[in-house]
Scaffold this motif. Sequence first.
Motif, PDB file in Angstrom:
ATOM      1  N   ASP A 143       0.823  -1.214   0.000  1.00  0.00           N
ATOM      2  CA  ASP A 143       0.000   0.000   0.000  1.00  0.00           C
ATOM      3  C   ASP A 143       0.854   1.260   0.000  1.00  0.00           C
ATOM      4  N   ASP A 144       1.982   1.234   0.741  1.00  0.00           N
ATOM      5  CA  ASP A 144       2.912   2.375   0.743  1.00  0.00           C
ATOM      6  C   ASP A 144       3.421   2.651  -0.678  1.00  0.00           C
ATOM      7  N   VAL A 145       3.763   1.587  -1.383  1.00  0.00           N
ATOM      8  CA  VAL A 145       4.326   1.743  -2.726  1.00  0.00           C
ATOM      9  C   VAL A 145       3.277   2.288  -3.693  1.00  0.00           C
ATOM     10  N   ILE A 146       2.046   1.816  -3.593  1.00  0.00           N
ATOM     11  CA  ILE A 146       0.989   2.314  -4.476  1.00  0.00           C
ATOM     12  C   ILE A 146       0.749   3.810  -4.241  1.00  0.00           C
ATOM     13  N   GLN A 147       0.740   4.214  -2.989  1.00  0.00           N
ATOM     14  CA  GLN A 147       0.592   5.646  -2.688  1.00  0.00           C
ATOM     15  C   GLN A 147       1.770   6.442  -3.254  1.00  0.00           C
ATOM     16  N   TYR A 148       2.958   5.872  -3.118  1.00  0.00           N
ATOM     17  CA  TYR A 148       4.162   6.534  -3.638  1.00  0.00           C
ATOM     18  C   TYR A 148       4.130   6.632  -5.162  1.00  0.00           C
ATOM     19  N   GLN A 206      -1.620  -8.146  -1.014  1.00  0.00           N
ATOM     20  CA  GLN A 206      -2.404  -7.573   0.068  1.00  0.00           C
ATOM     21  C   GLN A 206      -1.775  -6.246   0.512  1.00  0.00           C
ATOM     22  N   PRO A 207      -2.572  -5.272   0.913  1.00  0.00           N
ATOM     23  CA  PRO A 207      -2.043  -3.926   1.240  1.00  0.00           C
ATOM     24  C   PRO A 207      -0.906  -3.925   2.256  1.00  0.00           C
ATOM     25  N   ASN A 208      -0.966  -4.806   3.251  1.00  0.00           N
ATOM     26  CA  ASN A 208       0.045  -4.797   4.316  1.00  0.00           C
ATOM     27  C   ASN A 208       1.254  -5.689   4.022  1.00  0.00           C
ATOM     28  N   THR A 209       1.288  -6.287   2.852  1.00  0.00           N
ATOM     29  CA  THR A 209       2.411  -7.159   2.494  1.00  0.00           C
ATOM     30  C   THR A 209       3.684  -6.340   2.322  1.00  0.00           C
ATOM     31  N   LEU A 210       4.759  -6.806   2.962  1.00  0.00           N
ATOM     32  CA  LEU A 210       6.041  -6.123   2.818  1.00  0.00           C
ATOM     33  C   LEU A 210       6.619  -6.391   1.430  1.00  0.00           C
ATOM     34  N   ILE A 211       7.247  -5.361   0.865  1.00  0.00           N
ATOM     35  CA  ILE A 211       7.830  -5.487  -0.470  1.00  0.00           C
ATOM     36  C   ILE A 211       8.912  -6.557  -0.497  1.00  0.00           C
ATOM     37  N   ARG A 212       9.657  -6.687   0.598  1.00  0.00           N
ATOM     38  CA  ARG A 212      10.728  -7.686   0.626  1.00  0.00           C
ATOM     39  C   ARG A 212      10.183  -9.116   0.492  1.00  0.00           C
ATOM     40  N   ASP A 213       8.903  -9.288   0.813  1.00  0.00           N
ATOM     41  CA  ASP A 213       8.312 -10.626   0.745  1.00  0.00           C
ATOM     42  C   ASP A 213       7.799 -10.980  -0.652  1.00  0.00           C
ATOM     43  N   ILE A 214       7.592 -10.012  -1.498  1.00  0.00           N
ATOM     44  CA  ILE A 214       7.079 -10.293  -2.854  1.00  0.00           C
ATOM     45  C   ILE A 214       8.060  -9.904  -3.954  1.00  0.00           C
ATOM     46  N   MET A 215       9.166  -9.284  -3.582  1.00  0.00           N
ATOM     47  CA  MET A 215      10.111  -8.849  -4.611  1.00  0.00           C
ATOM     48  C   MET A 215      10.902 -10.043  -5.160  1.00  0.00           C
TER      49      MET A 215
END
Length: 452
Positions: free
Chosen positions: A154-159, A195-204
Amino acid sequence: MTQSTTHVIDIAQIQVYLQKRDLKRLRPLLDELQPYDLAQIFFQLSPQLQRLLLEHLTRDEIGELLEELESPDQQAVLETLGAEKTAQVLNRMSSDEVADLLGELEDSNVQKLLTTMEKGEAEKVRALLDYPEDTAGGKMTTEYVSVYNHFTADDVIQYLREEAPQAETVYYIFVTDADDRLVGVVSLRELLIAQPNTLIRDIMYERVISVPADMDQEEVAKLLERYDFLAIPVTDEEERLLGIITVDDIIDVLIEEAQEDISRLSAVGYTEKEVITHPFSSARLRIPWLLLLLLIGVFTANLLGFFEHTIQQVAALTFFMPMIAGMTGNTGTQSLALVIRGLSTGQLTRDKYLRVLGQEGIVGMIIASICSTIIIAVVTFLEGNIYLGLVIGAALWCTLLIGTFVGTLIPLLLNIAKVDPVVASGPLITTLNDVFSLIIYFGLATLFIQLL
């Protein structure tokens, strides 16, 4: 036909609205134009109407127009705009496009323009100008999206909503650590379905393929072609992210390299890319190659002197000499084209050199057998002498096989010696094939002169 007619009508209407300064009717037409179409229309206008059009275009539209133009035309537009408006336009363009544009100008003009640009934009361009034009650093853009690995989806989408308008592409989001080292990449698709709260490090994706800033642009193009990426990151020695190279820039590289290779193969000089150029400049690039071929011609003429007695006794040999030399050159050129294409695409690696030599050897024997059989029948029918047909057929068989072999071997040897095979192969193969074909042809004729 319909598309072409539409363009003619648009140009006519634009001319009328410009002359009347009718911006209200002009603007809807301009809004419908792609940058390429705008550039095509621009050069069909008179200089006065070009100036009027530039007055009515937005800064972004002028920037897009400049990106479609060649260097001399870009400079003409910049002179029309003036220093202040030029700086405003350059501020709105992507840094890599500005660097390419300024790279064609004199240093004094470059520095003058950089001082009038916004400080942040000027610094980006200065950094890019430090890299050679034909390297990854020279082709990269600094307009990309990067986030830290502790961000959530969610942070990345806002960014992204904030940064997307300035980014070259948003299909890849590059992930860095606290020291700005590249540690991963996330595609826009993966980001949207997370999911919005998923950390980027977990899906990168952690195994990121990047290139150093000093890598040659052709090697970068091969990497993007191999992996079908839309963009590839450029890093320094410590894996810090410097910029990205997008696929549209790589398409330009591939076209440029292809034009360069064609120019070299045709012996017109690899810098002679423009069709319309200064006659003396064009002649200067071609003369060295033509002088080399002239010397080859003189050598070949002297070579014929050794077989003067044979030619006097069997004049019919001269009728078929151009055919022998031409066919040998053609087979050599075909093999050369195959090898150059394999080397340029990376398909022909060193472990495949012997395989391609064997393949072309078999191909050469098949071609030689078919062509020599046909020429034996043709010469026997035309001259009424089967021995003459056999000698010419045997000579053709040998020269076609040698021509194929030489056309394959020479570029491979030059590539091993780290000499560009595109530049040197053509004249060298021409020389060897001319010499071999004449020696074999007249040598066999001299050997069997009693039968002829």
